[in-house]
Scaffold this motif. Structure first.
Motif, short mmCIF file in Angstrom:
data_model
loop_
_atom_site.label_atom_id
_atom_site.label_comp_id
_atom_site.label_asym_id
_atom_site.label_seq_id
_atom_site.Cartn_x
_atom_site.Cartn_y
_atom_site.Cartn_z
N GLU A 63 22.31 49.56 50.02
CA GLU A 63 22.65 49.66 48.61
C GLU A 63 23.03 48.28 48.11
N ARG A 64 22.67 48.00 46.91
CA ARG A 64 23.01 46.71 46.33
C ARG A 64 24.37 46.83 45.66
N VAL A 65 25.30 46.04 46.14
CA VAL A 65 26.65 46.06 45.61
C VAL A 65 26.86 44.76 44.85
N VAL A 66 27.23 44.88 43.59
CA VAL A 66 27.50 43.70 42.77
C VAL A 66 29.00 43.66 42.52
N GLU A 67 29.63 42.62 43.04
CA GLU A 67 31.06 42.48 42.85
C GLU A 67 31.32 41.46 41.76
N ARG A 68 32.24 41.78 40.90
CA ARG A 68 32.59 40.89 39.80
C ARG A 68 34.08 40.64 39.83
N ASP A 69 34.45 39.48 39.27
CA ASP A 69 35.87 39.17 39.16
C ASP A 69 36.49 40.10 38.13
N PRO A 70 37.76 40.45 38.33
CA PRO A 70 38.41 41.32 37.33
C PRO A 70 38.52 40.60 35.98
N TYR A 71 38.51 41.38 34.96
CA TYR A 71 38.56 40.81 33.58
C TYR A 71 39.97 40.34 33.28
N ASP A 72 40.07 39.10 32.86
CA ASP A 72 41.35 38.54 32.40
C ASP A 72 41.25 38.32 30.89
N GLU A 73 42.19 38.90 30.18
CA GLU A 73 42.18 38.71 28.73
C GLU A 73 42.60 37.28 28.40
N PRO A 74 41.98 36.70 27.39
CA PRO A 74 42.38 35.34 27.00
C PRO A 74 43.79 35.36 26.41
N PRO A 75 44.50 34.27 26.53
CA PRO A 75 45.87 34.24 25.99
C PRO A 75 45.84 34.35 24.46
N LEU A 76 46.86 34.95 23.91
CA LEU A 76 46.97 35.12 22.47
C LEU A 76 47.52 33.84 21.85
N ARG A 77 46.98 33.45 20.69
CA ARG A 77 47.47 32.28 19.99
C ARG A 77 48.64 32.69 19.09
N PRO A 78 49.70 31.96 19.13
CA PRO A 78 50.84 32.31 18.28
C PRO A 78 50.71 31.86 16.86
#
Length: 78
Positions: A63-78
């Motif tokens: 089976e072809r397994v595609v692993e991806r990095d977990p999603y990190d939300e970009p920091p919020l601008r103040p």
């Protein structure tokens, strides 16, 4: 039933049907030979069907397994 057993039944049935000239009271050897040949032919067909329908023991299924990095939300601008 393995293919070898089926071929054996066909051979024994053909011998009883075509080669044996003896008679037995109460049993028709020709009919017994025909029944054995039919049973052998059905067994051979079924064994060939099962042999070609299931995956082979040495066959590797990958089976072809595609692993991806977990999603990190970009920091919020103040």
């Amino acid at each position: 039933m393995p293919a070898g057993t089926s071929i054996f039944l066909i051979a024994v049935g053909a011998i009883l049907r075509y080669a044996v000239t003896a008679t037995v009271s109460g049993i028709s050897l020709e009919t017994v030979g025909l029944i054995l040949m039919i049973a052998g032919a059905v067994g051979l067909l079924l064994s060939l069907l099962f042999m070609f329908s299931r995956p082979r023991a040495g066959q590797v299924v990958r089976e072809r397994v595609v692993e991806r990095d977990p999603y990190d939300e970009p920091p919020l601008r103040p």
